[in-house]
Design a protein around this motif. Structure first.
Motif, mmCIF file in Angstrom:
data_model
loop_
_atom_site.group_PDB
_atom_site.id
_atom_site.type_symbol
_atom_site.label_atom_id
_atom_site.label_comp_id
_atom_site.label_asym_id
_atom_site.label_seq_id
_atom_site.Cartn_x
_atom_site.Cartn_y
_atom_site.Cartn_z
ATOM 1 N N ALA A 73 -12.893 -1.346 6.608
ATOM 2 C CA ALA A 73 -11.681 -2.783 7.052
ATOM 3 C C ALA A 73 -12.654 -3.324 8.468
ATOM 4 C CB ALA A 73 -10.693 -1.267 7.160
ATOM 5 N N TRP A 116 -5.880 12.756 10.623
ATOM 6 C CA TRP A 116 -5.083 13.503 10.296
ATOM 7 C C TRP A 116 -6.094 14.890 9.411
ATOM 8 C CZ3 TRP A 116 -0.458 16.211 9.740
ATOM 9 C CH2 TRP A 116 -0.266 17.597 8.329
ATOM 10 N N GLY A 117 -6.642 14.230 8.600
ATOM 11 C CA GLY A 117 -8.303 15.499 8.055
ATOM 12 C C GLY A 117 -8.732 16.857 9.014
ATOM 13 N N PHE A 176 -8.322 13.353 3.116
ATOM 14 C CA PHE A 176 -8.389 11.812 3.688
ATOM 15 C C PHE A 176 -9.269 12.272 4.603
ATOM 16 C CE2 PHE A 176 -4.014 11.797 3.192
ATOM 17 C CZ PHE A 176 -2.925 12.885 3.073
ATOM 18 N N TYR A 177 -9.566 13.107 5.552
ATOM 19 C CA TYR A 177 -10.570 12.981 6.251
ATOM 20 C C TYR A 177 -11.492 12.102 5.592
ATOM 21 C CZ TYR A 177 -14.633 14.206 9.756
ATOM 22 O OH TYR A 177 -15.554 13.916 10.986
ATOM 23 N N VAL A 220 -4.208 -12.098 4.328
ATOM 24 C CA VAL A 220 -5.328 -11.565 4.361
ATOM 25 C C VAL A 220 -5.978 -11.802 5.990
ATOM 26 C CG1 VAL A 220 -7.311 -11.784 3.103
ATOM 27 C CG2 VAL A 220 -5.083 -11.945 1.603
ATOM 28 N N ARG A 221 -6.179 -12.497 6.696
ATOM 29 C CA ARG A 221 -6.655 -12.274 7.702
ATOM 30 C C ARG A 221 -6.543 -11.540 8.844
ATOM 31 N NH1 ARG A 221 -6.103 -17.979 10.996
ATOM 32 N NH2 ARG A 221 -8.173 -17.408 12.936
ATOM 33 N N TRP A 222 -5.547 -11.200 8.466
ATOM 34 C CA TRP A 222 -4.834 -9.615 9.133
ATOM 35 C C TRP A 222 -4.971 -8.642 8.748
ATOM 36 C CZ3 TRP A 222 -5.292 -11.639 13.979
ATOM 37 C CH2 TRP A 222 -5.033 -12.363 14.760
ATOM 38 N N LEU A 223 -5.683 -8.714 7.387
ATOM 39 C CA LEU A 223 -4.575 -7.164 6.928
ATOM 40 C C LEU A 223 -6.061 -6.161 7.398
ATOM 41 C CD1 LEU A 223 -3.939 -5.903 4.566
ATOM 42 C CD2 LEU A 223 -5.535 -6.527 2.774
ATOM 43 N N TRP A 224 -7.181 -6.513 7.800
ATOM 44 C CA TRP A 224 -7.994 -5.176 8.484
ATOM 45 C C TRP A 224 -7.242 -4.226 9.357
ATOM 46 C CZ3 TRP A 224 -9.250 -4.629 13.005
ATOM 47 C CH2 TRP A 224 -8.809 -6.687 14.277
ATOM 48 N N GLY A 262 -10.491 8.175 5.018
ATOM 49 C CA GLY A 262 -10.351 7.343 5.925
ATOM 50 C C GLY A 262 -11.297 7.203 7.025
ATOM 51 N N VAL A 299 -11.869 -8.901 3.278
ATOM 52 C CA VAL A 299 -10.134 -8.750 3.790
ATOM 53 C C VAL A 299 -10.781 -8.018 5.511
ATOM 54 C CG1 VAL A 299 -8.924 -8.403 2.204
ATOM 55 C CG2 VAL A 299 -10.000 -6.433 2.923
ATOM 56 N N SER A 300 -12.619 -7.573 5.407
ATOM 57 C CA SER A 300 -12.777 -7.329 6.488
ATOM 58 C C SER A 300 -12.426 -7.982 8.184
ATOM 59 C CB SER A 300 -13.806 -6.344 6.610
ATOM 60 O OG SER A 300 -15.448 -7.408 6.348
ATOM 61 N N LEU A 301 -12.473 -7.161 8.940
ATOM 62 C CA LEU A 301 -12.873 -7.898 10.073
ATOM 63 C C LEU A 301 -14.227 -8.603 9.855
ATOM 64 C CD1 LEU A 301 -11.862 -8.929 12.690
ATOM 65 C CD2 LEU A 301 -13.055 -6.943 14.275
ATOM 66 N N VAL A 346 -4.452 3.250 9.044
ATOM 67 C CA VAL A 346 -4.337 3.757 8.148
ATOM 68 C C VAL A 346 -5.365 4.928 8.316
ATOM 69 C CG1 VAL A 346 -4.227 4.514 5.818
ATOM 70 C CG2 VAL A 346 -2.607 2.400 6.699
ATOM 71 N N GLY A 347 -6.677 4.248 8.099
ATOM 72 C CA GLY A 347 -8.244 4.662 8.222
ATOM 73 C C GLY A 347 -8.541 6.154 9.251
ATOM 74 N N ILE A 348 -8.042 4.972 10.508
ATOM 75 C CA ILE A 348 -7.562 6.475 11.060
ATOM 76 C C ILE A 348 -6.670 7.256 11.203
ATOM 77 C CG2 ILE A 348 -7.739 6.369 14.117
ATOM 78 C CD1 ILE A 348 -8.803 3.251 13.856
ATOM 79 N N LEU A 400 -5.883 -1.714 7.704
ATOM 80 C CA LEU A 400 -6.052 -1.349 6.920
ATOM 81 C C LEU A 400 -6.874 0.158 7.773
ATOM 82 C CD1 LEU A 400 -8.001 -3.535 4.096
ATOM 83 C CD2 LEU A 400 -6.157 -1.220 3.952
ATOM 84 N N THR A 401 -7.431 -0.258 8.830
ATOM 85 C CA THR A 401 -8.337 0.347 9.883
ATOM 86 C C THR A 401 -6.946 1.307 10.765
ATOM 87 O OG1 THR A 401 -9.633 -1.248 11.166
ATOM 88 C CG2 THR A 401 -9.460 -0.286 12.306
ATOM 89 N N LEU A 418 -12.556 4.386 4.557
ATOM 90 C CA LEU A 418 -11.658 3.344 4.850
ATOM 91 C C LEU A 418 -11.638 2.836 6.046
ATOM 92 C CD1 LEU A 418 -8.505 1.259 3.534
ATOM 93 C CD2 LEU A 418 -7.698 3.363 4.812
ATOM 94 N N ALA A 419 -11.768 3.277 6.923
ATOM 95 C CA ALA A 419 -11.858 2.847 8.315
ATOM 96 C C ALA A 419 -12.866 1.877 9.168
ATOM 97 C CB ALA A 419 -11.341 4.302 9.005
ATOM 98 N N MET A 424 -6.183 8.704 8.338
ATOM 99 C CA MET A 424 -6.201 10.078 7.658
ATOM 100 C C MET A 424 -7.179 10.627 8.243
ATOM 101 S SD MET A 424 -6.493 6.836 4.704
ATOM 102 C CE MET A 424 -7.134 8.246 3.190
ATOM 103 N N ILE A 425 -7.958 9.628 9.384
ATOM 104 C CA ILE A 425 -9.172 10.954 9.737
ATOM 105 C C ILE A 425 -8.742 11.905 10.882
ATOM 106 C CG2 ILE A 425 -10.622 10.709 11.019
ATOM 107 C CD1 ILE A 425 -11.824 7.719 10.368
ATOM 108 N N ALA A 431 -12.514 -12.166 10.834
ATOM 109 C CA ALA A 431 -11.687 -12.343 10.054
ATOM 110 C C ALA A 431 -10.399 -13.430 10.704
ATOM 111 C CB ALA A 431 -10.857 -11.555 9.470
#
Lengths: 48, 283
Positions: free
Chosen positions: B85, A21-22, B74-75, A4-8, B78, B211-213, A14-16, A11-12, B81-82, A18-19, B267
């Motif tokens: 996170a 790709w968008g 996605f945009y 859990v400590r490193w889950l960010w 994302g 779970v964020s940083l 994947v978020g980037i 996630l980050t 999410l980013a 997705m951005i 974290a």
């Protein structure tokens, strides 16, 4: 919990991704067009 | 928490200043036009001077478009999410203009009530129903239809600036203004009612809060149960039990704890936690 400590991190990433790709499929331009158009739903206007 | 000169760390002293700068920065179309970027706060894109796009509006239009193109938005997702996170729900605590409004209204009375914790689940219902299902089925941004921030920034100022829009003012406009008025009045008596129970964007940010940083730690051994943090929390939560929960906006007000029981850390590492663990290990 170590996981859990490193889950960010994934996630980050994947978020980037997705951005990115968008951006690739042109979503920012579409969003800009929508932002510049008058949002009657946001204002609460009833357009017949 | 104070330094050698008795001052709190910078991030604990500047929240209000940051909130005002953010509110101005999100509505500075006369300076820059960045409406291809979804700033991850609730700032209506119908505002005449909005310089960014609203993520909820963009999300709902993207979801509506899914029916034709079978593509996730996605945009916008994302971006949310980013950001969440990394900093969890801190956007709500530091940058959201509607959060700022509620904070300022909450200072009118010395004592304000807290929203029951369970009502925090309501925002997830609003997200799923108004923000996802109904836009998908009806091609209409239903969250925007009810959003009080839209009423404040768009519903009031657009007809003021453009008289030709006034012919389209009907019952729905009055309903939106009524919703806005209800939240304005409620914010005087209750802490951040919209953020706690209704904000769909806050609901999305809260999913990564634990779970964020950016993390916050409550150290039970240092706590004297003086309730200072409970009184100080603008979101109306009990940081001793609900820190980093779904209703915590990570504003860090509780980290000003006079006994040092709540710390801002990451974290990866919590220096305060390590120091206490080392003290416990000493013979």
């Amino acid at each position: 919990m170590t996981a859990v400590r490193w889950l960010w991190i994934p996630l980050t990433i994947v978020g980037i991704a997705m951005i990115a790709w968008g951006v690739r499929i042109g979503r920012p331009g579409i969003i800009e067009q929508q932002a510049k158009a008058l949002c009657t739903a946001c204002i609460g206007l009833t357009v017949e | 928490m104070a330094d050698g000169r008795g001052r709190l760390p910078l991030h604990l002293r500047t929240r209000r200043f940051v909130q005002f700068i953010a509110a101005f920065g999100a509505n500075a179309l006369f300076l820059y036009d960045l409406r291809f970027i979804c700033v991850p706060v609730l700032n209506c894109w119908a505002c005449p001077v909005a310089s960014f796009a609203c993520p909820m509006g963009a999300l709902q239009s993207g979801i509506s478009a899914m029916r034709g193109a079978l593509l996730l938005p996605f945009y916008v997702l994302g971006t949310i999410l980013a950001v969440s996170a990394v900093i969890g729900r801190s956007m709500c605590g530091f940058l959201c203009p509607f959060g700022l409004l509620q904070d300022l209204l909450g200072r009118i009375r010395r004592h304000t009530a807290r929203v029951p914790r369970a009502m925090g689940y309501l925002k997830y219902a609003f997200l799923i129903v108004l923000g996802i299902i109904l836009p998908y089925l009806t091609f209409t941004p239903w969250f925007c239809e009810f959003c009080p921030q839209g009423a404040l920034e768009g519903g009031i100022f657009q007809p003021l600036l453009h008289p030709d829009l006034r012919e389209w003012i009907g019952a729905w406009w009055y309903l939106k203004i009524g919703i806005l008025a209800a939240f304005v009045i409620a914010s005087i008596f209750v802490r951040r009612p919209f953020c706690h129970s209704f904000c769909a964007l806050g609901a999305l940010f809260s999913l990564c809060n634990r779970v964020s940083l950016l993390r916050m730690h409550y150290i039970r051994e240092e706590c004297t149960d003086c309730m200072w943090c409970v009184r100080a929390c603008p979101a109306g939560i009990d940081p001793r039990t609900d820190l980093e929960g779904m209703n915590c906006i990570k504003c860090m007000e509780c980290a000003k704890c006079p006994f040092g029981a709540i710390h801002v850390s990451s974290a990866v590492k919590c220096s305060a936690c390590d120091a206490i663990a080392a003290k416990d290990d000493m013979p």
